[in-house]
Design a protein around this motif. Structure first.
Motif, PDB file in Angstrom:
ATOM      1  N   ASN A  29      40.950  46.354  31.996  1.00 26.03           N
ATOM      2  CA  ASN A  29      42.227  46.609  32.651  1.00 26.03           C
ATOM      3  C   ASN A  29      42.394  48.093  32.880  1.00 26.03           C
ATOM      4  N   ASP A  30      43.586  48.478  33.372  1.00 27.91           N
ATOM      5  CA  ASP A  30      43.799  49.873  33.710  1.00 27.91           C
ATOM      6  C   ASP A  30      43.898  50.777  32.490  1.00 27.91           C
ATOM      7  N   LYS A  31      43.959  50.170  31.284  1.00 24.62           N
ATOM      8  CA  LYS A  31      43.977  50.963  30.043  1.00 24.62           C
ATOM      9  C   LYS A  31      42.579  51.002  29.400  1.00 24.62           C
ATOM     10  N   ASP A  32      41.556  50.627  30.179  1.00 24.18           N
ATOM     11  CA  ASP A  32      40.172  50.583  29.716  1.00 24.18           C
ATOM     12  C   ASP A  32      39.982  49.614  28.553  1.00 24.18           C
ATOM     13  N   GLU A  33      40.870  48.582  28.502  1.00 25.52           N
ATOM     14  CA  GLU A  33      40.740  47.558  27.472  1.00 25.52           C
ATOM     15  C   GLU A  33      39.947  46.401  28.050  1.00 25.52           C
ATOM     16  N   LEU A  34      39.035  45.877  27.239  1.00 25.60           N
ATOM     17  CA  LEU A  34      38.209  44.768  27.679  1.00 25.60           C
ATOM     18  C   LEU A  34      39.051  43.491  27.693  1.00 25.60           C
ATOM     19  N   VAL A  35      39.133  42.858  28.851  1.00 27.73           N
ATOM     20  CA  VAL A  35      39.907  41.619  28.965  1.00 27.73           C
ATOM     21  C   VAL A  35      39.003  40.405  29.117  1.00 27.73           C
ATOM     22  N   TYR A  36      37.732  40.655  29.401  1.00 28.06           N
ATOM     23  CA  TYR A  36      36.810  39.517  29.536  1.00 28.06           C
ATOM     24  C   TYR A  36      35.373  40.020  29.394  1.00 28.06           C
ATOM     25  N   ALA A  37      34.550  39.188  28.744  1.00 25.85           N
ATOM     26  CA  ALA A  37      33.110  39.445  28.643  1.00 25.85           C
ATOM     27  C   ALA A  37      32.398  38.112  28.815  1.00 25.85           C
ATOM     28  N   SER A  38      31.331  38.118  29.539  1.00 24.36           N
ATOM     29  CA  SER A  38      30.627  36.871  29.841  1.00 24.36           C
ATOM     30  C   SER A  38      29.737  36.427  28.688  1.00 24.36           C
ATOM     31  N   TYR A  39      29.700  37.169  27.649  1.00 22.88           N
ATOM     32  CA  TYR A  39      28.906  36.794  26.491  1.00 22.88           C
ATOM     33  C   TYR A  39      29.651  37.206  25.238  1.00 22.88           C
ATOM     34  N   GLU A  40      29.311  36.622  24.138  1.00 24.95           N
ATOM     35  CA  GLU A  40      29.973  36.900  22.873  1.00 24.95           C
ATOM     36  C   GLU A  40      29.196  37.969  22.124  1.00 24.95           C
ATOM     37  N   ALA A  41      29.948  38.965  21.643  1.00 24.93           N
ATOM     38  CA  ALA A  41      29.334  40.041  20.878  1.00 24.93           C
ATOM     39  C   ALA A  41      30.394  40.683  20.007  1.00 24.93           C
ATOM     40  N   GLU A  42      29.955  41.319  18.930  1.00 21.77           N
ATOM     41  CA  GLU A  42      30.916  41.953  18.034  1.00 21.77           C
ATOM     42  C   GLU A  42      31.480  43.220  18.646  1.00 21.77           C
ATOM     43  N   SER A  43      30.682  43.940  19.454  1.00 23.69           N
ATOM     44  CA  SER A  43      31.159  45.175  20.110  1.00 23.69           C
ATOM     45  C   SER A  43      30.541  45.274  21.490  1.00 23.69           C
ATOM     46  N   PHE A  44      31.243  45.973  22.356  1.00 21.35           N
ATOM     47  CA  PHE A  44      30.786  46.151  23.734  1.00 21.35           C
ATOM     48  C   PHE A  44      30.684  47.645  24.018  1.00 21.35           C
ATOM     49  N   LEU A  45      29.483  48.087  24.419  1.00 20.91           N
ATOM     50  CA  LEU A  45      29.272  49.498  24.705  1.00 20.91           C
ATOM     51  C   LEU A  45      29.516  49.763  26.182  1.00 20.91           C
ATOM     52  N   TYR A  46      30.388  50.679  26.431  1.00 19.18           N
ATOM     53  CA  TYR A  46      30.636  51.072  27.820  1.00 19.18           C
ATOM     54  C   TYR A  46      31.052  52.532  27.829  1.00 19.18           C
ATOM     55  N   SER A  47      30.975  53.146  28.989  1.00 19.47           N
ATOM     56  CA  SER A  47      31.306  54.569  29.138  1.00 19.47           C
ATOM     57  C   SER A  47      32.640  54.713  29.846  1.00 19.47           C
ATOM     58  N   PRO A  48      33.646  55.319  29.210  1.00 15.69           N
ATOM     59  CA  PRO A  48      34.922  55.566  29.891  1.00 15.69           C
ATOM     60  C   PRO A  48      34.735  56.391  31.167  1.00 15.69           C
ATOM     61  N   ALA A  49      33.758  57.317  31.140  1.00 15.61           N
ATOM     62  CA  ALA A  49      33.516  58.135  32.341  1.00 15.61           C
ATOM     63  C   ALA A  49      33.065  57.271  33.506  1.00 15.61           C
TER      64      ALA A  49
END
Length: 458
Positions: free
Chosen positions: A86-106
């Motif tokens: 979303n616009d707050k860089d919060e993950l609202v959906y992931a196509s797979y299950e995982a304990e953490s999701f790595l992504y770059s805010p930049a």
């Protein structure tokens, strides 16, 4: 290295370069098309996921259903993950299950700024898209996958191109050697024929073939060179033969006179008479030797011959003085048809000594063969040429022999009673040729002759 091998190698290098450029172009185009197509499919699948998510209630149960749908719908893409923020860089959906999701805010910020971003690492391709729902809420949808099938197709194309390249180069080498050998076969035949040509069989000529290609032209040129060599050798043989014959006559006369003088005792007056006769024969021998030297020099057409601007009128006056100083009873007149306005019109680029020899010979012949021992010399000119005419009223030249008088040692029948060796006119023609000019004769038997020398002026 044989020419055939060189041609085959050069031809192979050219073909290899062309095939390499073509293969690289095909591979580069295929790779770009694969990437673009896969990026478009990733983008479409990411947006489709967002649209499906919008139609469902965002609960864990719905997300699980959507993940199951993604596994089915996106299986052909070998999707590793689809993420939605979303616009707050919060993950609202992931196509797979995982304990953490790595992504770059930049990266998320870059997607929001550019609306759409494509990137890739060694194995995966990734798209980032901005999706806006009906409530005007914007999300960043990230889709990442590995294009296994596309890379397999690209690998197949690469293998095909490499195989085709190797086969093409191999065929090029084989065919290049064969065709080069066929093309150069006439040259091989020419080489065989040349080895059989010596100084004793210059009449043997090379096979010309169809007389259309460059090899036929080479054979033609070589045959023409053989003809020139044959002519030169014949001239040399003729020169040696005629020179030996001409030299033998005065030498034989000198020998006979000496033998006769030594047979008996002679008075002083008889010895003096014999010496005078020997002196006359010696002078004839010297004249003949000088003529032969002039003839030999006139054969030398080297570019090192000294040329400089030379006035024709001054040369003619020198020739007049020289002829008359050696023969007191000779009369020579030199005159212009019209006085030139420009000195360059009677000035040529030539060798002064050789040109003086030409005019001295012509004037001496005109005086020698005319009863009055007189020669009339006229100078005229035009826009490009200076023309000198030497005229006499002497014995003339028979029409049947007029074309032969410039040949070495040739003398007309009616001139046999006059002193001479048939060298002078041959020397004159060759010197005039060396100056890019021409010499012509007009004559009527019993009425006299006129020799005309035409030379380009400055």
């Amino acid at each position: 290295m044989q020419i055939r091998t060189k041609i085959a190698i050069q031809f192979t290098i050219i073909i290899a370069f062309i095939l390499m450029i073509f293969s690289l172009a095909v591979y580069y185009t295929s790779e770009n098309f694969r990437k673009k197509e896969f990026y478009n499919r990733l983008h479409d699948r990411g947006i489709l996921t967002a649209q499906l998510l919008k139609e469902l209630k965002v609960t864990e149960k719905d997300k699980k259903k959507l993940r199951d749908a993604n596994k089915t719908i996106l299986s052909k893409l070998n999707v590793e993950k689809v993420l939605m923020f979303n616009d707050k860089d919060e993950l609202v959906y992931a196509s797979y299950e995982a304990e953490s999701f790595l992504y770059s805010p930049a990266f998320l910020k870059q997607v929001r700024q550019n609306k759409y971003v494509e990137t890739s690492d060694w194995d995966n391709q990734l798209t980032g898209s901005v999706y806006t729902d009906e409530n005007n809420k914007s999300y960043v949808v990230i889709a990442e996958a590995t294009d296994i099938y596309g890379k397999e197709k690209l690998q197949n194309i690469r293998n095909t191109l490499i195989t085709s390249f190797i086969i093409g180069i191999t065929l090029t080498i084989i065919l290049g050697i064969i065709f080069a050998g066929q093309s150069l076969k006439p040259i091989t035949e020419i080489n065989k024929e040349i080895t059989n040509i010596t100084a004793y069989n210059l009449k043997q000529k090379l096979t010309v073939g169809d007389n259309k290609d460059e090899i036929a032209q080479l054979a033609n040129n070589f045959n023409q060179m053989l003809e020139r060599l044959e002519t030169s050798f014949e001239l040399q043989k003729s020169f040696v033969s005629n020179a030996s014959h001409e030299l033998r006559t005065p030498l034989a006369a000198i020998k006979s006179e000496i033998q006769i003088a030594l047979e008996n005792e002679r008075t002083n007056s008889e010895y003096k008479s014999t010496l005078k006769s020997l002196l006359t024969d010696t002078q004839r021998l010297i004249q003949l030797t000088n003529g032969l030297l002039q003839l030999a020099k006139s054969e030398n057409r080297e570019n090192s011959m000294a040329m400089k601007p030379t006035r024709i009128d001054e040369l003619l006056f020198k020739a007049q003085e020289e002829v008359q100083s050696l023969n007191n009873d000779y009369k020579v007149t030199v005159d212009f048809d019209e006085i030139p306005d420009d000195d360059e019109w009677v000035t040529v680029n030539g060798n002064e000594t050789l040109l003086l020899t030409v005019f001295t010979n012509l004037i001496d012949n005109a005086c020698k063969y005319s009863p009055e021992h007189q020669a009339d010399v006229k100078i005229r000119f035009n826009q490009k040429q200076c023309i000198v005419a030497v005229k006499d009223n002497g014995i003339g030249i028979p029409e049947s022999e007029l074309s032969k008088i410039f040949e070495p040692f040739y003398r007309t029948q009616n001139a046999s009673t006059y002193r001479g060796h048939g060298i002078g006119l041959s020397v004159c023609r060759r010197i005039v040729d060396m100056h890019q000019g021409k010499i012509e004769a007009q004559s009527e038997e019993g009425k006299g002759s006129m020799f005309e020398v035409t030379l380009p002026h400055l």
